[in-house]
Design an enzyme around this catalytic site. Structure first.
Site, PDB file in Angstrom:
ATOM      1  N   TYR A   6      39.089  51.243  41.177  1.00 22.16           N
ATOM      2  CA  TYR A   6      37.917  51.686  41.922  1.00 22.16           C
ATOM      3  C   TYR A   6      38.065  53.164  42.287  1.00 22.16           C
ATOM      4  O   TYR A   6      38.373  53.524  43.413  1.00 22.16           O
ATOM      5  CB  TYR A   6      37.710  50.829  43.178  1.00 22.16           C
ATOM      6  CG  TYR A   6      37.386  49.379  42.865  1.00 22.16           C
ATOM      7  CD1 TYR A   6      37.361  48.930  41.545  1.00 22.16           C
ATOM      8  CD2 TYR A   6      37.107  48.462  43.854  1.00 22.16           C
ATOM      9  CE1 TYR A   6      37.076  47.613  41.234  1.00 22.16           C
ATOM     10  CE2 TYR A   6      36.815  47.140  43.556  1.00 22.16           C
ATOM     11  CZ  TYR A   6      36.802  46.716  42.248  1.00 22.16           C
ATOM     12  OH  TYR A   6      36.517  45.411  41.941  1.00 22.16           O
ATOM     13  N   LYS A  39      48.019  42.541  33.655  1.00 23.94           N
ATOM     14  CA  LYS A  39      47.295  42.411  32.386  1.00 23.94           C
ATOM     15  C   LYS A  39      47.921  43.433  31.449  1.00 23.94           C
ATOM     16  O   LYS A  39      47.241  44.220  30.789  1.00 23.94           O
ATOM     17  CB  LYS A  39      45.798  42.678  32.598  1.00 23.94           C
ATOM     18  CG  LYS A  39      44.915  42.346  31.400  1.00 23.94           C
ATOM     19  CD  LYS A  39      44.933  40.881  31.004  1.00 23.94           C
ATOM     20  CE  LYS A  39      44.405  40.708  29.597  1.00 23.94           C
ATOM     21  NZ  LYS A  39      44.546  39.335  29.082  1.00 23.94           N
ATOM     22  N   ASP A  83      43.864  36.652  33.482  1.00 19.75           N
ATOM     23  CA  ASP A  83      42.989  35.610  32.919  1.00 19.75           C
ATOM     24  C   ASP A  83      43.551  34.212  33.174  1.00 19.75           C
ATOM     25  O   ASP A  83      42.862  33.346  33.703  1.00 19.75           O
ATOM     26  CB  ASP A  83      42.694  35.868  31.428  1.00 19.75           C
ATOM     27  CG  ASP A  83      43.893  36.368  30.632  1.00 19.75           C
ATOM     28  OD1 ASP A  83      44.987  36.548  31.220  1.00 19.75           O
ATOM     29  OD2 ASP A  83      43.739  36.572  29.413  1.00 19.75           O
ATOM     30  N   ASP A  93      40.324  41.931  44.030  1.00 20.80           N
ATOM     31  CA  ASP A  93      38.934  41.674  44.424  1.00 20.80           C
ATOM     32  C   ASP A  93      38.453  40.349  43.838  1.00 20.80           C
ATOM     33  O   ASP A  93      37.881  39.497  44.529  1.00 20.80           O
ATOM     34  CB  ASP A  93      38.056  42.835  43.928  1.00 20.80           C
ATOM     35  CG  ASP A  93      36.664  42.818  44.535  1.00 20.80           C
ATOM     36  OD1 ASP A  93      36.404  42.010  45.445  1.00 20.80           O
ATOM     37  OD2 ASP A  93      35.826  43.622  44.089  1.00 20.80           O
ATOM     38  N   ASP A 105      37.781  36.501  45.938  1.00 16.89           N
ATOM     39  CA  ASP A 105      36.575  35.675  46.052  1.00 16.89           C
ATOM     40  C   ASP A 105      36.833  34.278  45.502  1.00 16.89           C
ATOM     41  O   ASP A 105      36.321  33.288  46.019  1.00 16.89           O
ATOM     42  CB  ASP A 105      35.398  36.304  45.290  1.00 16.89           C
ATOM     43  CG  ASP A 105      34.603  37.265  46.168  1.00 16.89           C
ATOM     44  OD1 ASP A 105      35.175  37.782  47.149  1.00 16.89           O
ATOM     45  OD2 ASP A 105      33.412  37.490  45.876  1.00 16.89           O
TER      46      ASP A 105
END
Ligand code: NAI
Ligand code: MG
Length: 354
Positions: free
Chosen positions: A137, A187, A220, A244, A248
Site C-alpha cells: 500500500y 508468496k 493462497d 488485510d 477480514d
C-alpha cells in the site's frame, strides 16, 4: 484519579451509532476500576468532506498528536470514493503516527455460530498481525499514456528492513505471551524480490525466539487453511496486503464482522494508537439503530489494554463473552432483534457487576 484523553472520530454511517456504545462501556469500566476518560469528539467524516472538500483539517494530525489514543468508528459514504476517505484520514493517521502494527484478534464465542459448521467456542482463537505502514500500500507509481492502447500502470511495493523487522518483532513477542506459535504469510514463489526478503527476515529473527514454533505458508494455501483448519493458528503475521485479506477472513470464520475489533498500534508509544472495529460504515443498515456495537466495544477493550488497564480490558472481554453466551440480547446480524443500544447497555451493566 488517572485520566486518559481520548480523541473520538465517530465518522459516518453506523460509526456514529456504535461509538457511543463503546464509550458507554469504557466509562462503565472506568467507574469500576478507578480511571476516567475525557472524550473529545472530532466530526471528521465523508459528510465533512462533502461540505469542506477535506476529510480532516490541514492541521488534523497536529490536533490528534497530544491524545493518549484515538477511538474511531468507521468512515465511508456512498458518493465519496473510498480511496478519498481512506487516504484522506485513516492512512495519514496510521502512517504519521507510525501505527505499524494492525492487530486483530479472532475468537469464536459461545452463542455465535461459525459459518464453518464443525467448530465450537474455544476451538478457534488466534491473532492476526498486519504490517500497517508500508508494503503493497504505497503511493509510489503512476500512469502513462492514459486511455490509449499503450496505457502503462506501475504501482511499487516498498519493504524496508526496519519496517519488516519491527512488525515481525511485535508478532514474535505477542506469540511469546500466548501459545508460542507464529505463522508467516508469504508468496515468495510468485513475488520474487520482496517476499523472499520478508522470509529471510522472518527466519533470521526466529533465531532470537527458540521458544516460539514457526511456520510459513504461501498466502493462497494459507487462506484455505484459515477455512479448513482455523484451530492451527496462534499468531499470524503478514504484510500490509496479505494481512488485510487475512484479517477480514479471520473474523468471517468466527461469525459476524460486527463483533471484530482492531488496533492500529504504535508499540513504541511515541504517538497515539488508534482503535476501531473491523467493519465499515454499513450504509445499508445505517440509521436503523440495529448495528452490532460489539466490534466497537471490543476495540475499546483493546484500547484500555494498550493504556495498561488490563483488568478493565479483561472485564469488558468477559462481559462480551457473557452477553453473547446468554443469548438474551443480540442484534439481527447474529440472529436476534435487539438494538445497538440494548447491547451497549447490557455489556456496560455486566462490566459494572464483575
Ligand atoms: P461494511 O463493513 O460497512 O459492511 C459489510 C456488510 O456487513 C454490510 O452488509 C453491513 O450491513 C454488515 N455490517 C458491518 N458492520 C456491521 C455491524 N456492526 N453490525 C451489523 N452488520 C454489520 O463494508 P462495506 O459495505 O464494504 O463498506 C461500506 C463503507 O465503509 C465503504 O465506504 C467502505 O469504504 C467503508 N469502510 C470503512 C472502513 C473503516 O472505516 N475502517 C473499513 C471497511 C469499509
Ligand atoms: Mg480490510
Amino acid at each position: 484519579m488517572k485520566t486518559f484523553h481520548i480523541a473520538v472520530i465517530a465518522g459516518d454511517g453506523i460509526g456514529k451509532e456504535v461509538v457511543p456504545e463503546g464509550i458507554r462501556v469504557v466509562d462503565a469500566a472506568g467507574k469500576r476500576f478507578g480511571f476516567r476518560c475525557e472524550w473529545r469528539e472530532f466530526d471528521w467524516s465523508c459528510e465533512t468532506y462533502e461540505r469542506t472538500g477535506k476529510m480532516m483539517p490541514d492541521d488534523g494530525l497536529q490536533q490528534l498528536r497530544p491524545f493518549d489514543a484515538i477511538f474511531l468508528g468507521a468512515v465511508g459514504h456512498p458518493g465519496v470514493p473510498d480511496h478519498v476517505s481512506l487516504w484522506g484520514l485513516l492512512i495519514p493517521i496510521r502512517r504519521a503516527f507510525r501505527q505499524y502494527v494492525n492487530l486483530r484478534p479472532v475468537r469464536l464465542f459461545e452463542g455465535i455460530e461459525s459459518p464453518l459448521k464443525r467448530w465450537q467456542a474455544g476451538q478457534i482463537e488466534f491473532a492476526i498481525v498486519r504490517e500497517n505502514n508500508e508494503g503493497e500500500y504505497s503511493n509510489i507509481g503512476g500512469r502513462l499514456y492514459e486511455g490509449t492502447d499503450e496505457e502503462t500502470v506501475v504501482q511499487q511495493t516498498v519493504f524496508t528492513r526496519r519496517g519488516v523487522n519491527r512488525v515481525l518483532r511485535f508478532a514474535f513477542e505477542l506469540a511469546r505471551t500466548r501459545n508460542k506459535h507464529l505463522t508467516s504469510a508469504t508468496k515468495s514463489n510468485g513475488i520474487i524480490h520482496t517476499m523472499p526478503f520478508w522470509d529471510e527476515c522472518f527466519h533470521s529473527m526466529a533465531k532470537d525466539y527458540p521458544d516460539v514454533r514457526v511456520d510459513q505458508y504461501h498466502i493462497d494455501i494459507l487462506t484455505a487453511h484459515f477455512v479448513r483448519h482455523p484451530d492451527w493458528f496462534d499468531v499470524v503475521v503478514g504484510s500490509n496486503l496479505f494481512g488485510d485479506i487475512l484479517s477480514d477472513l479471520g473474523p468471517a470464520v468466527v461469525g459476524s464482522i460486527g463483533i471484530a475489533p482492531s488496533a492500529n498500534l504504535n508499540p513504541d508509544r511515541q504517538f497515539p494508537s488508534m482503535f476501531e472495529p473491523v467493519h465499515g460504515s454499513a450504509p445499508d443498515i445505517a440509521g436503523k439503530g440495529i448495528a452490532n456495537p460489539i466490534g466497537q466495544i471490543w476495540s475499546g477493550a483493546m484500547m484500555l489494554r494498550h493504556l495498561n488497564q488490563t483488568e478493565a480490558a479483561d472485564a469488558i472481554e468477559s462481559a462480551i463473552a457473557a452477553i453473547l453466551a446468554s443469548c438474551k440480547v443480540r442484534t439481527p446480524d447474529i440472529g436476534g432483534n435487539s438494538g445497538t443500544r440494548d447491547i451497549g447497555e447490557a455489556i456496560a451493566l455486566q462490566v459494572g457487576r464483575v
